[in-house]
Design an enzyme around this catalytic site. Structure first.
Site, short mmCIF file in Angstrom:
data_model
loop_
_atom_site.label_atom_id
_atom_site.label_comp_id
_atom_site.label_asym_id
_atom_site.label_seq_id
_atom_site.Cartn_x
_atom_site.Cartn_y
_atom_site.Cartn_z
N GLY A 16 35.89 28.39 -99.51
CA GLY A 16 36.16 27.30 -100.17
C GLY A 16 37.38 26.49 -99.79
CG ASN A 18 36.19 22.31 -95.45
OD1 ASN A 18 36.83 21.60 -94.97
ND2 ASN A 18 35.37 23.30 -94.76
CB ILE A 96 18.08 25.48 -94.06
CG1 ILE A 96 18.94 25.94 -92.96
CG2 ILE A 96 17.26 24.48 -93.63
CD1 ILE A 96 18.02 26.84 -91.84
CG ASN A 111 27.24 19.98 -93.61
OD1 ASN A 111 27.70 20.77 -94.43
ND2 ASN A 111 26.74 20.38 -92.45
CG HIS A 113 27.97 21.79 -87.80
ND1 HIS A 113 27.35 22.59 -88.10
CD2 HIS A 113 28.15 21.91 -86.48
CE1 HIS A 113 26.83 23.48 -87.33
NE2 HIS A 113 27.33 22.99 -86.28
CG LEU A 148 20.41 22.77 -89.22
CD1 LEU A 148 20.58 22.78 -90.83
CD2 LEU A 148 19.81 23.96 -88.77
CG ASP A 149 23.83 21.48 -88.31
OD1 ASP A 149 24.36 21.26 -89.60
OD2 ASP A 149 23.80 22.84 -88.23
C1 GRF Z 1 33.66 25.75 -92.31
O1 GRF Z 1 34.04 25.97 -90.99
C2 GRF Z 1 32.58 24.72 -92.35
O2 GRF Z 1 32.60 23.80 -91.33
C3 GRF Z 1 31.27 25.83 -92.29
O3 GRF Z 1 31.68 26.90 -92.91
C4 GRF Z 1 32.94 26.96 -93.02
C5 GRF Z 1 33.15 26.99 -94.47
O4 GRF Z 1 34.55 27.30 -95.17
N1 GRF Z 1 30.07 24.97 -92.53
P1 GRF Z 1 35.04 27.22 -96.38
O5 GRF Z 1 33.98 28.08 -97.17
O6 GRF Z 1 35.23 25.92 -96.62
O7 GRF Z 1 36.32 27.96 -96.39
#
Ligand code: GRF
Length: 223
Positions: A16, A18, A96, A111, A113, A148-149
């Site tokens: 978490g 982000n 997914i 999203n 990535h 996907l992505d």
């Molecule tokens: C990040 O690197 C994101 O891009 C990827 O998983 C990681 C998640 O980290 N999809 P967090 O849960 O936000 O710490």
């Protein structure tokens, strides 16, 4: 969005970081939004501890409770519909999604990535960048489509890979130097109505983005 705070739902599976960055930007007013739900498919996600302490409304939709992807996605969609989100930010969400789910939320679904898409879709992106001898690495915010992505890219932050960067260090640099900057910025643009998904294309301030925005485009508050 239309002068009122956008309704932001954040969907997580893990640490978490982000989510924290998004919450910080909401709390200090850089993102004109209210976090209406933090949803996790894992009850033990570390991000939920933070979210609860921050007083954010949390919901767990455990994927293991559902027999297949479609029924899990149905439950996730019902949960999201219940909070009427304008923006759904996938933030380290490790599932997914089915085409039906994506179509239902298309245009509201972002999203992040950890690679310079279209390079290194899927998992283990830092290892892949090293394996392939990439000169640069980074992260990408994109609209989610059934590929996907593969949805339209919004902003990409990159840096030069150093001689001493291993996968763990790359992961740290991607998170700290790139993801925590570009995701709050992208969500802020969306919350203000400056970023839209228009007929399959990312549009920024009324123009289709031929190439993703970059760290140079970050506003001062997001640098
Ligand atoms: C990040 O690197 C994101 O891009 C990827 O998983 C990681 C998640 O980290 N999809 P967090 O849960 O936000 O710490």
């Amino acid at each position: 969005m239309n002068g009122t705070a956008a309704r932001l739902a954040v969907v997580i599976s893990g640490r978490g970081r982000n989510l924290r960055a998004l919450h910080a930007a909401v709390a200090d007013g850089r993102i004109p939004a209210t976090i209406v739900a933090v949803i996790s498919n894992r009850a033990d996600a570390e991000g939920l501890v933070f979210a609860r302490e921050a007083g954010l409304p949390c919901v767990v939709v455990p994927h293991r409770d559902y027999p297949d992807r479609a029924s899990f996605d149905g439950a996730l969609a019902d949960t999201l519909d219940g909070v009427k989100p304008d923006i759904v930010a996938l933030a380290g969400f490790m599932r997914i999604l089915t085409e039906g789910f994506v179509r239902a939320f298309e245009g509201r679904l972002l999203n992040i990535h950890p690679s310079l898409l279209p390079r290194h879709k899927g998992l283990h992106t830092h290892e892949a960048a090293l394996r392939d001898g990439d000169v640069e690495h980074g992260a990408t915010v994109h609209f989610v489509t059934p590929q996907l992505d593969g949805g339209p890219r919004v902003i990409q932050g990159k840096f030069t890979i150093g001689a001493h960067d291993d996968a763990a260090r790359l992961a740290e640099r991607v998170m700290m130097d790139v993801e925590q900057r570009i995701y709050p910025q992208a969500v802020a643009w969306m919350a203000r109505g400056e970023l839209r998904f228009d007929q399959g294309v990312a549009a920024f301030r009324g123009r289709p983005l031929a190439e993703p925005l970059s760290l140079d485009d970050l506003e001062p508050g997001f640098r």
